[in-house]
Design a protein around this motif. Structure first.
Motif, PDB file in Angstrom:
ATOM      1  N   ALA A 244       0.842  -1.207   0.000  1.00 54.67           N
ATOM      2  CA  ALA A 244       0.000   0.000   0.000  1.00 54.67           C
ATOM      3  C   ALA A 244       0.874   1.253   0.000  1.00 54.67           C
ATOM      4  O   ALA A 244       0.528   2.264  -0.629  1.00 54.67           O
ATOM      5  N   LEU A 245       2.011   1.184   0.697  1.00 59.33           N
ATOM      6  CA  LEU A 245       2.921   2.324   0.735  1.00 59.33           C
ATOM      7  C   LEU A 245       3.481   2.611  -0.653  1.00 59.33           C
ATOM      8  O   LEU A 245       3.581   3.777  -1.070  1.00 59.33           O
ATOM      9  N   ALA A 246       3.844   1.555  -1.390  1.00 57.91           N
ATOM     10  CA  ALA A 246       4.368   1.731  -2.752  1.00 57.91           C
ATOM     11  C   ALA A 246       3.309   2.364  -3.654  1.00 57.91           C
ATOM     12  O   ALA A 246       3.610   3.279  -4.438  1.00 57.91           O
ATOM     13  N   GLU A 247       2.074   1.905  -3.553  1.00 51.97           N
ATOM     14  CA  GLU A 247       0.996   2.483  -4.368  1.00 51.97           C
ATOM     15  C   GLU A 247       0.778   3.952  -4.006  1.00 51.97           C
ATOM     16  O   GLU A 247       0.593   4.791  -4.895  1.00 51.97           O
ATOM     17  N   ARG A 248       0.827   4.260  -2.716  1.00 55.73           N
ATOM     18  CA  ARG A 248       0.602   5.649  -2.300  1.00 55.73           C
ATOM     19  C   ARG A 248       1.722   6.557  -2.806  1.00 55.73           C
ATOM     20  O   ARG A 248       1.480   7.687  -3.214  1.00 55.73           O
ATOM     21  N   LEU A 249       2.955   6.053  -2.776  1.00 58.84           N
ATOM     22  CA  LEU A 249       4.077   6.842  -3.258  1.00 58.84           C
ATOM     23  C   LEU A 249       3.937   7.132  -4.750  1.00 58.84           C
ATOM     24  O   LEU A 249       4.124   8.279  -5.192  1.00 58.84           O
ATOM     25  N   GLN A 250       3.605   6.103  -5.537  1.00 60.65           N
ATOM     26  CA  GLN A 250       3.436   6.292  -6.976  1.00 60.65           C
ATOM     27  C   GLN A 250       2.310   7.271  -7.270  1.00 60.65           C
ATOM     28  O   GLN A 250       2.433   8.165  -8.123  1.00 60.65           O
ATOM     29  N   CYS A 390       9.544   1.764  -5.457  1.00 59.54           N
ATOM     30  CA  CYS A 390       8.309   0.985  -5.298  1.00 59.54           C
ATOM     31  C   CYS A 390       8.564  -0.514  -5.435  1.00 59.54           C
ATOM     32  O   CYS A 390       7.995  -1.319  -4.693  1.00 59.54           O
ATOM     33  N   VAL A 391       9.432  -0.899  -6.367  1.00 58.82           N
ATOM     34  CA  VAL A 391       9.758  -2.315  -6.527  1.00 58.82           C
ATOM     35  C   VAL A 391      10.528  -2.826  -5.314  1.00 58.82           C
ATOM     36  O   VAL A 391      10.373  -3.987  -4.909  1.00 58.82           O
ATOM     37  N   THR A 392      11.359  -1.970  -4.699  1.00 61.32           N
ATOM     38  CA  THR A 392      12.054  -2.361  -3.475  1.00 61.32           C
ATOM     39  C   THR A 392      11.064  -2.607  -2.342  1.00 61.32           C
ATOM     40  O   THR A 392      11.192  -3.568  -1.577  1.00 61.32           O
ATOM     41  N   LEU A 393      10.061  -1.747  -2.248  1.00 54.08           N
ATOM     42  CA  LEU A 393       9.033  -1.923  -1.218  1.00 54.08           C
ATOM     43  C   LEU A 393       8.177  -3.155  -1.486  1.00 54.08           C
ATOM     44  O   LEU A 393       7.842  -3.907  -0.565  1.00 54.08           O
ATOM     45  N   ASP A 394       7.823  -3.357  -2.745  1.00 55.10           N
ATOM     46  CA  ASP A 394       6.950  -4.467  -3.125  1.00 55.10           C
ATOM     47  C   ASP A 394       7.448  -5.063  -4.435  1.00 55.10           C
ATOM     48  O   ASP A 394       7.211  -4.492  -5.497  1.00 55.10           O
ATOM     49  N   PRO A 395       8.167  -6.198  -4.371  1.00 57.63           N
ATOM     50  CA  PRO A 395       8.707  -6.810  -5.599  1.00 57.63           C
ATOM     51  C   PRO A 395       7.643  -7.124  -6.642  1.00 57.63           C
ATOM     52  O   PRO A 395       7.959  -7.241  -7.827  1.00 57.63           O
ATOM     53  N   GLU A 396       6.383  -7.237  -6.244  1.00 59.16           N
ATOM     54  CA  GLU A 396       5.294  -7.512  -7.185  1.00 59.16           C
ATOM     55  C   GLU A 396       4.541  -6.251  -7.589  1.00 59.16           C
ATOM     56  O   GLU A 396       3.441  -6.329  -8.136  1.00 59.16           O
ATOM     57  N   PHE A 397       5.135  -5.099  -7.316  1.00 63.29           N
ATOM     58  CA  PHE A 397       4.470  -3.833  -7.620  1.00 63.29           C
ATOM     59  C   PHE A 397       4.163  -3.725  -9.112  1.00 63.29           C
ATOM     60  O   PHE A 397       5.027  -3.967  -9.960  1.00 63.29           O
TER      61      PHE A 397
END
Length: 544
Positions: A244-250, A390-397
């Protein structure tokens, strides 16, 4: 020049084996990596301006090949801070005596960068961060910028037209951004502008500027503590939802670029943090930018086309914004985009398919088709760096899924669809008008044919210079034949000088004719895709 000359000679020999003439050389990935690491050490040794230049180059695929981008991406702006006495001089020249202006001031810098350093202090019983410009950096940067502008015309001689265009934009952009980054008054304005656009967003935090203690070379801000955004172990211990953090950042960066028109342009992990409440904290607005409405509209068109997997629309958007050359092979570029979209979604890609497309590129594209206009360079930097975080936060981003959700939620896809409908209606209306005009025009044309009064003008397009090459071969052949005849006459008439001169002419003409029949070498590259390379490196790192 002493440091860069060996690299420049190596690049020149890649284009011509004997620097000024000869065939081009194929350079392996290992050699590229070795040169990139040498370039990295040179940039770091030359000081703050070149460290910043290396950071900018690390996000410019229109200037450097992938191996260089990968190596230069490790060039973090993290250098030892200047002595406190020198920094104190800059601080007191701007604000006055430190002990009078602050309740408490820690003399040890909490971070050091090439252009400035940050200290922690106390003001009115509140913790603040004080950013101080590095002493003497203005004159050093001015001298380095003169060197960079002086060398660009020289570097242009070693690259093709597309990369020459990119070099010009890179030099101008770098000059502008580094001067802006040294202006802390501008940084304060940009920070406040971005923060104002997120006033109602509970998931984003920006430090407040303390205007009474800020100036052109000193910037005092609220101290906001947080965990580095790529410290995944600490984030997991804090029970933060990294996906969710990766999505929010993007989505935050998409809002800045597409909607607000003002954005934080240096999103490397050192400038992004997460506070105890799971909110994203933005630091350091020295590198920031603005996007004009036309570019915003084209970026929306690009994202919508990506969401719809419409490669033709993606290519149209890239051409309209000036990133892709209009004469690029659309069929090949469409396949490249399909691969890129699949990679962005995390799909597995067959290497045989990749190699087939690379072969097509070698057969059809002889000049680099991409270029990066000045007003898009920072936007590209943001897109590439944020995607990596974002990929670092979530490899499946999934960037495309996140972008599609954002565009749909904000109504951009509906607006784009409405624009398509309106455009189609206009085209239909024009078609009806044209259909009504065709019969009388056709009748006039037929009348001219009947009177033998019709002339046709034809222009021959030769983008690959086939006719020019054919003319050169014929010329070389005629010179060769004339040389043979002349040499024969010289020998028959016992005219040694004439025979030797003709012999030299024969040798030159033969070499030129032989070179003209050599096939031109295309792109020699090893295809790389972000997620696949990431997955391939993980087992290697585990073994180490």
């Amino acid at each position: 020049m002493r440091r860069f000359l060996p690299l420049l000679l190596a690049y020149a020999r890649d284009r011509h084996r004997f620097v000024l003439f000869g065939r081009s050389r194929t350079v392996s990935r290992a050699v590229h990596r070795e040169r990139a690491e040498r370039l990295l050490s040179i940039l770091f040794a030359l000081g703050p301006t070149f460290v910043k230049l290396g950071q900018l180059l690390s996000s410019r695929p229109d200037v450097l090949p992938p191996t260089y981008l990968e190596v230069l991406s490790a060039l973090q702006d993290d250098v030892p801070p200047a002595d406190w006495d020198d920094a104190r001089t800059v601080l007191e020249d701007e604000l006055g005596p430190v002990d009078e202006r602050f309740d408490d001031f820690d003399r040890e810098a909490i971070s050091g960068a090439s252009l400035g350093q940050v200290y922690r202090a106390s003001l009115d019983e509140e913790d603040v961060a004080v950013k101080v410009r590095r002493p003497g950096v203005e004159s050093l940067v001015a001298a380095d910028l003169r060197v960079i502008h002086w060398t660009v015309p020289l570097l242009r001689r070693f690259v093709d037209d597309a990369r020459a265009y990119s070099l010009d934009t890179l030099a101008d952009e770098f000059d502008r951004t580094i001067r802006q980054e040294m202006d802390y008054e501008r940084e304060a304005r940009m920070l406040e502008a971005v923060a104002a656009n997120f006033t109602d967003d509970a998931g984003v935090v920006h430090p407040d500027v303390i205007e009474s203690h800020s100036g052109k070379s000193v910037l005092t801000m609220e101290y906001v503590e947080g965990t580095k955004i790529t410290d995944v172990e600490t984030l997991d211990a804090m029970d933060v939802d990294r996906a969710a953090l990766a999505e929010r950042l993007q989505e935050a960066y998409m809002q800045m670029v597409i909607e607000d028109g003002v954005f934080h342009a240096d999103p490397h992990p050192g400038n992004l943090a997460v506070d105890d409440e799971g909110r994203i904290v933005f630091y350091d607005f020295g590198m920031s930018g603005r996007v004009d409405p036309y570019i915003q509209d084209k970026i929306v068109d690009f994202y919508v086309a990506i969401a719809r997997r419409d490669t033709d629309a993606v290519l149209d958007a890239l051409i309209e914004v000036g990133t892709l050359r209009p004469d690029a092979d659309r069929a090949v570029m469409a396949e490249v985009l399909e691969l890129a979209i699949e990679d962005a979604t995390g799909a597995e890609i067959e290497q045989r398919r990749v190699q087939r497309i690379v072969d097509q590129i070698e057969d059809s594209i002889y000049e680099f088709p991409f270029r990066l206009p000045r007003n898009l360079a920072l936007v590209l930097r943001v897109a590439t760096v944020v995607e990596g975080v974002c990929v670092t936060l979530d490899p499946e981003f999934d960037f495309i899924e996140t972008a599609t959700h954002f565009l749909t939620e904000r109504g951009y896809r509906e607006e784009t669809a409405r624009a398509y409908v309106e455009d189609a209606g206009n085209q239909l209306r024009q078609s009806v008008i044209s259909a009504a005009r065709i019969p009388p025009k056709a009748e006039r044309a037929l009348d001219r044919v009947e009177r033998d009064d019709l002339f046709v003008r034809a222009g021959i397009e030769d983008p690959d210079d086939v006719l020019d090459q054919l003319a050169r071969r014929i010329t070389y052949g005629l010179v060769l034949a004339a040389g043979i005849v002349t040499a024969g006459l010289g020998i028959a008439l016992d005219a040694t000088a004439v025979a030797l001169t003709a012999g030299a002419l024969i040798v030159v003409a033969t070499i030129a004719l032989r070179r003209s029949f050599r096939t031109r070498e295309g792109i020699s590259a090893r295809p790389q895709f972000t997620r696949q390379r990431l997955r391939q490196r993980e087992p290697e790192q585990d073994e180490e």
